[in-house]
Scaffold this active site. Structure first.
Site, PDB file in Angstrom:
ATOM      1  N   ALA A 113       0.916  -1.155  -0.001  1.00 60.30           N
ATOM      2  CA  ALA A 113       0.092   0.170   0.129  1.00 60.30           C
ATOM      3  C   ALA A 113       0.837   1.278   0.167  1.00 60.30           C
ATOM      4  O   ALA A 113       0.483   2.083  -0.574  1.00 60.30           O
ATOM      5  CB  ALA A 113      -0.911  -0.035   1.262  1.00 60.30           C
ATOM      6  N   TYR A 114       1.942   1.196   0.542  1.00 60.01           N
ATOM      7  CA  TYR A 114       2.939   2.310   0.639  1.00 60.01           C
ATOM      8  C   TYR A 114       3.547   2.448  -0.545  1.00 60.01           C
ATOM      9  O   TYR A 114       3.536   3.652  -1.020  1.00 60.01           O
ATOM     10  CB  TYR A 114       3.617   2.119   1.857  1.00 60.01           C
ATOM     11  CG  TYR A 114       5.309   2.958   1.739  1.00 60.01           C
ATOM     12  CD1 TYR A 114       5.140   4.149   1.990  1.00 60.01           C
ATOM     13  CD2 TYR A 114       6.511   2.312   1.114  1.00 60.01           C
ATOM     14  CE1 TYR A 114       6.353   5.034   2.079  1.00 60.01           C
ATOM     15  CE2 TYR A 114       7.650   3.143   1.074  1.00 60.01           C
ATOM     16  CZ  TYR A 114       7.198   4.516   1.421  1.00 60.01           C
ATOM     17  OH  TYR A 114       8.512   5.421   1.495  1.00 60.01           O
ATOM     18  N   LEU A 115       3.894   1.651  -1.523  1.00 64.19           N
ATOM     19  CA  LEU A 115       4.496   1.729  -2.490  1.00 64.19           C
ATOM     20  C   LEU A 115       3.524   2.397  -3.509  1.00 64.19           C
ATOM     21  O   LEU A 115       3.771   3.202  -4.351  1.00 64.19           O
ATOM     22  CB  LEU A 115       4.952   0.301  -2.974  1.00 64.19           C
ATOM     23  CG  LEU A 115       6.399  -0.279  -2.448  1.00 64.19           C
ATOM     24  CD1 LEU A 115       6.827  -1.610  -3.000  1.00 64.19           C
ATOM     25  CD2 LEU A 115       7.567   0.947  -2.460  1.00 64.19           C
TER      26      LEU A 115
END
Length: 224
Positions: free
Chosen positions: A130-132
């Site tokens: 999700a961060y990427l």
């Protein structure tokens, strides 16, 4: 030069604030927690309490009024869930870019991450995936803007090691480590080098002095 840094209490941001203030620049850091203000003052920066997750574009733009440059160095940080990756790493970055345009601040530098243009593998930790995706969406939004002279910096794995002053800065470097202090030094040099506008650059430790690496990247050659 007056610079406003989103995520002003981050490890890279504090180092950048020290560098900017040390040469006599006016630097402000946006923070959520007023208790962090003393740390910014120690770095030579003025703390501005502003929650980028909830503030309006107009509110953020008011803090950017009169600035020469803006740096997005905020992040949801370790321990946060997937939802905050979206509200901070994606939405707050986009809101900060909107505010910079509204305030007429053209120079805009983003601290991003490697591999954010790629689809995360299916077996990756879902929060990191999700961060990427969030960072990738924010980068794509910034790169589509004509109203900003943007540069996106994508460091490798960050360490708290002492700075080496030598880096590799290219469009693609491969993954390796880089001290946060060297990232801050590169950010300072990028702010001073308008020819890096429109570039997305990866950064790891290397053999080239920071100033030379940035000059080479600006000239289109990169440096290792």
């Amino acid at each position: 030069m007056r610079t406003v840094i989103a995520g002003g209490h981050g490890k890279i941001a504090l180092r950048l604030e020290e560098l900017l203030a040390g040469r006599g620049d006016d630097v402000a850091g946006l923070i959520r927690d007023p208790a962090q203000a003393d740390d910014l003052a120690a770095a030579g920066a003025r703390a501005v309490v502003c929650d980028l997750e909830s503030a309006s574009v107009d509110e953020v733009a008011a803090h950017l009024d009169g600035a020469d440059a803006a740096v997005f160095a905020a992040g949801a940080g370790p321990g946060s869930g997937a939802a905050r990756k979206e509200t901070v790493d994606r939405d707050a970055a986009i809101r900060f870019a909107d505010a910079a345009e509204r305030a007429g601040v053209r120079r805009f530098v983003v601290v991003s991450a490697m591999r954010v243009d790629q689809q995360p593998p299916a077996d990756m930790d879902p929060v990191f995936a999700a961060y990427l995706r969030a960072k990738g969406a924010a980068d794509a939004d910034v790169r589509a803007r004509d109203g900003l002279d943007w540069t996106i910096l994508r460091p490798g794995r960050l360490t708290d090691d002492a700075p080496t002053g030598h880096v590799r800065l290219e469009g693609s470097t491969g993954r390796a480590e880089v001290p946060r202090a060297d990232v801050a030094a590169v950010l300072l040099a990028l702010l001073d080098e308008p020819r890096t506008a429109g570039m997305t650059l990866e950064l790891i430790s290397g053999g080239t002095p920071v100033a030379e690496a940035v000059a080479a990247a600006a000239a289109g050659g990169g440096a290792g």
